[in-house]
Design a protein around this motif. Structure first.
Motif, PDB file in Angstrom:
ATOM      1  N   LEU A 189       0.831  -1.204   0.000  1.00 35.36           N
ATOM      2  CA  LEU A 189       0.000   0.000   0.000  1.00 35.36           C
ATOM      3  C   LEU A 189       0.863   1.249   0.000  1.00 35.36           C
ATOM      4  N   GLU A 190       1.911   1.264   0.781  1.00 33.30           N
ATOM      5  CA  GLU A 190       2.802   2.432   0.836  1.00 33.30           C
ATOM      6  C   GLU A 190       3.452   2.698  -0.513  1.00 33.30           C
ATOM      7  N   GLN A 191       3.778   1.646  -1.247  1.00 28.35           N
ATOM      8  CA  GLN A 191       4.459   1.800  -2.532  1.00 28.35           C
ATOM      9  C   GLN A 191       3.520   2.219  -3.661  1.00 28.35           C
ATOM     10  N   THR A 194       1.840   6.843  -5.889  1.00 29.68           N
ATOM     11  CA  THR A 194       1.668   7.561  -7.157  1.00 29.68           C
ATOM     12  C   THR A 194       0.881   6.749  -8.190  1.00 29.68           C
ATOM     13  N   THR A 195       0.305   5.634  -7.771  1.00 27.83           N
ATOM     14  CA  THR A 195      -0.470   4.788  -8.683  1.00 27.83           C
ATOM     15  C   THR A 195      -1.913   5.266  -8.759  1.00 27.83           C
ATOM     16  N   ARG A 196      -2.469   5.262  -9.963  1.00 26.07           N
ATOM     17  CA  ARG A 196      -3.854   5.697 -10.124  1.00 26.07           C
ATOM     18  C   ARG A 196      -4.809   4.647  -9.578  1.00 26.07           C
ATOM     19  N   MET A 197      -5.831   5.094  -8.911  1.00 32.80           N
ATOM     20  CA  MET A 197      -6.824   4.192  -8.347  1.00 32.80           C
ATOM     21  C   MET A 197      -7.687   3.588  -9.448  1.00 32.80           C
ATOM     22  N   PRO A 198      -8.224   2.391  -9.225  1.00 34.94           N
ATOM     23  CA  PRO A 198      -9.088   1.767 -10.229  1.00 34.94           C
ATOM     24  C   PRO A 198     -10.281   2.651 -10.578  1.00 34.94           C
ATOM     25  N   GLU A 199     -10.445   2.882 -11.864  1.00 34.20           N
ATOM     26  CA  GLU A 199     -11.599   3.617 -12.403  1.00 34.20           C
ATOM     27  C   GLU A 199     -11.695   5.050 -11.897  1.00 34.20           C
ATOM     28  N   ARG A 200     -10.566   5.616 -11.471  1.00 34.36           N
ATOM     29  CA  ARG A 200     -10.559   6.996 -10.997  1.00 34.36           C
ATOM     30  C   ARG A 200      -9.318   7.697 -11.506  1.00 34.36           C
ATOM     31  N   GLU A 201      -9.388   9.017 -11.511  1.00 34.63           N
ATOM     32  CA  GLU A 201      -8.256   9.809 -11.964  1.00 34.63           C
ATOM     33  C   GLU A 201      -7.270  10.090 -10.846  1.00 34.63           C
ATOM     34  N   GLU A 202      -7.694   9.976  -9.610  1.00 35.79           N
ATOM     35  CA  GLU A 202      -6.828  10.309  -8.486  1.00 35.79           C
ATOM     36  C   GLU A 202      -5.839   9.195  -8.189  1.00 35.79           C
ATOM     37  N   CYS A 203      -4.720   9.567  -7.574  1.00 36.69           N
ATOM     38  CA  CYS A 203      -3.720   8.593  -7.150  1.00 36.69           C
ATOM     39  C   CYS A 203      -4.059   8.071  -5.758  1.00 36.69           C
ATOM     40  N   VAL A 204      -3.479   6.944  -5.426  1.00 41.86           N
ATOM     41  CA  VAL A 204      -3.721   6.345  -4.119  1.00 41.86           C
ATOM     42  C   VAL A 204      -3.300   7.286  -3.007  1.00 41.86           C
ATOM     43  N   GLY A 205      -2.136   7.905  -3.153  1.00 41.63           N
ATOM     44  CA  GLY A 205      -1.656   8.846  -2.157  1.00 41.63           C
ATOM     45  C   GLY A 205      -0.824   8.180  -1.079  1.00 41.63           C
ATOM     46  N   PRO A 206      -0.138   8.975  -0.271  1.00 41.43           N
ATOM     47  CA  PRO A 206       0.758   8.444   0.759  1.00 41.43           C
ATOM     48  C   PRO A 206      -0.015   7.853   1.933  1.00 41.43           C
ATOM     49  N   LEU A 207       0.680   7.043   2.727  1.00 40.44           N
ATOM     50  CA  LEU A 207       0.066   6.476   3.926  1.00 40.44           C
ATOM     51  C   LEU A 207      -0.421   7.554   4.884  1.00 40.44           C
ATOM     52  N   LEU A 250      -5.155  -3.595  -6.710  1.00 38.21           N
ATOM     53  CA  LEU A 250      -3.793  -3.090  -6.510  1.00 38.21           C
ATOM     54  C   LEU A 250      -3.034  -3.767  -5.372  1.00 38.21           C
ATOM     55  N   LEU A 251      -3.740  -4.464  -4.497  1.00 33.66           N
ATOM     56  CA  LEU A 251      -3.095  -5.028  -3.318  1.00 33.66           C
ATOM     57  C   LEU A 251      -2.984  -6.545  -3.453  1.00 33.66           C
ATOM     58  N   PRO A 252      -1.799  -7.065  -3.741  1.00 36.36           N
ATOM     59  CA  PRO A 252      -1.661  -8.499  -3.962  1.00 36.36           C
ATOM     60  C   PRO A 252      -1.844  -9.332  -2.706  1.00 36.36           C
ATOM     61  N   ASP A 253      -1.474  -8.790  -1.546  1.00 41.62           N
ATOM     62  CA  ASP A 253      -1.521  -9.546  -0.298  1.00 41.62           C
ATOM     63  C   ASP A 253      -2.639  -9.001   0.588  1.00 41.62           C
ATOM     64  N   ASP A 254      -3.117  -9.849   1.502  1.00 45.53           N
ATOM     65  CA  ASP A 254      -4.064  -9.365   2.504  1.00 45.53           C
ATOM     66  C   ASP A 254      -3.463  -8.143   3.193  1.00 45.53           C
ATOM     67  N   THR A 255      -4.286  -7.140   3.417  1.00 45.89           N
ATOM     68  CA  THR A 255      -3.799  -5.872   3.970  1.00 45.89           C
ATOM     69  C   THR A 255      -4.686  -5.463   5.134  1.00 45.89           C
ATOM     70  N   THR A 256      -4.066  -5.288   6.274  1.00 48.63           N
ATOM     71  CA  THR A 256      -4.803  -5.011   7.508  1.00 48.63           C
ATOM     72  C   THR A 256      -4.092  -3.930   8.286  1.00 48.63           C
ATOM     73  N   LEU A 257      -4.857  -2.982   8.814  1.00 54.25           N
ATOM     74  CA  LEU A 257      -4.211  -1.918   9.586  1.00 54.25           C
ATOM     75  C   LEU A 257      -5.157  -1.336  10.623  1.00 54.25           C
ATOM     76  N   VAL A 258      -4.533  -0.801  11.657  1.00 54.88           N
ATOM     77  CA  VAL A 258      -5.222  -0.041  12.701  1.00 54.88           C
ATOM     78  C   VAL A 258      -4.537   1.311  12.783  1.00 54.88           C
ATOM     79  N   VAL A 259      -5.321   2.373  12.780  1.00 54.39           N
ATOM     80  CA  VAL A 259      -4.782   3.735  12.862  1.00 54.39           C
ATOM     81  C   VAL A 259      -5.388   4.420  14.080  1.00 54.39           C
ATOM     82  N   LEU A 260      -4.542   4.986  14.916  1.00 48.56           N
ATOM     83  CA  LEU A 260      -4.981   5.763  16.065  1.00 48.56           C
ATOM     84  C   LEU A 260      -4.499   7.192  15.903  1.00 48.56           C
ATOM     85  N   ARG A 261      -5.406   8.143  16.133  1.00 50.05           N
ATOM     86  CA  ARG A 261      -5.045   9.558  15.992  1.00 50.05           C
ATOM     87  C   ARG A 261      -5.567  10.340  17.193  1.00 50.05           C
TER      88      ARG A 261
END
Length: 267
Positions: A189-191, A194-207, A250-261
């Motif tokens: 996901l971090e890499q 700069t990749t374009r999102m599926p069916e959208r013009e915007e990029c994925v963006g940074p973490l 875009l994500l080949p592997d299972d991707t799991t995260l927890v974010v605290l802010r």
């Protein structure tokens, strides 16, 4: 519940390659709080095992429950024996399950761990195996390991290596502004910044978007939807070639995260 001034976003998505192979999501996450603190853990089950999602689910729940119990007993996260004792708690749980399920079940108990225990005074970040964590905007990757074979806690149950829970950070909770815990799929996901999102013009963006954008904390399903969108197969008709063009997720592997802010205006 915990009075810690943090908002939480958490989600998991099945990886593209696991979906193609008809396999389950082998990641797991668990976040729980009490009046004594907050514990968050993500885990990634060993991909070569048929039911490794079982071990990952048991692992995150066992670690969270054991950590909260130790906090309730008055133990401090900065004590030198906190992590070794927490590791032993989980191994005892898995050993009891092995007695019921049989020795071969241990193969399904292989999982990596990235977690955090937060109290009003201190925050401890720990891991065993690969994954990703980010503290106050600084991203750190764990691994990869030789042969794509990270160390697993459950090796100790079969006479293998004695794999510890490793302290990654210990700091005053007042100094924590944003914390991310992720499985190794977050590396992909971090890499994709700069990749374009599926069916959208915007990029994925940074973490960093995951802890700076309010939407992920305002809507409890926003992060899951974001990951699902990233991994949605795009299908379109190419009229010039008269073909259907499929673009994989875009994500080949299972991707799991927890974010605290930290909540705005709260110390």
């Amino acid at each position: 519940m915990s009075a810690l001034p943090f908002d939480i976003a958490a989600a998991s998505v099945l990886g593209r390659e696991h979906a193609r192979a008809g396999r389950n999501n082998q990641d797991a996450l668990c976040v729980r709080a009490s009046e004594h603190g907050l514990v968050a853990v993500v885990a990634d089950g060993c991909g070569s095992q048929a039911c490794s999602e079982l071990g990952a689910q048991l692992g995150v729940r066992g670690l969270v429950r054991a950590a909260l119990a130790r906090l309730a007993a008055g133990e401090s996260v900065d004590a030198p024996d906190f992590l070794p004792a927490l590791r032993q708690d989980v191994l005892l749980l898995l050993a009891r399950l092995r007695e019921d399920l049989g020795r071969e079940a241990v193969k399904d108990f292989l999982f990596t761990v990235v977690g955090a225990v937060m109290t009003p005074a201190s925050t401890l970040v720990f891991s065993a195996g690969d994954g990703v964590w980010a503290l106050n905007g600084e991203v750190r990757s764990l691994g990869p390991f030789p042969g794509n074979a990270p160390p697993y806690l459950a090796y100790a149950l079969v006479g293998g290596d004695d794999v510890p829970l490793i302290q990654q950070a210990l700091l005053p909770t007042e100094d924590v502004h944003a914390l991310l815990l992720g499985t190794d799929g977050v590396v992909d996901l971090e890499q994709l910044a700069t990749t374009r999102m599926p069916e959208r013009e915007e990029c994925v963006g940074p973490l960093s978007r995951l802890w700076t954008e309010d939407r992920y904390f305002a809507n409890p399903d926003a992060l899951r939807r974001r990951l699902a969108l990233l991994n949605r197969e795009s299908v379109r008709a190419d009229f010039a070639t008269q073909c259907v063009v499929r673009t994989p997720g875009l994500l080949p592997d299972d991707t799991t995260l927890v974010v605290l802010r930290r909540r705005m205006g709260r110390a």
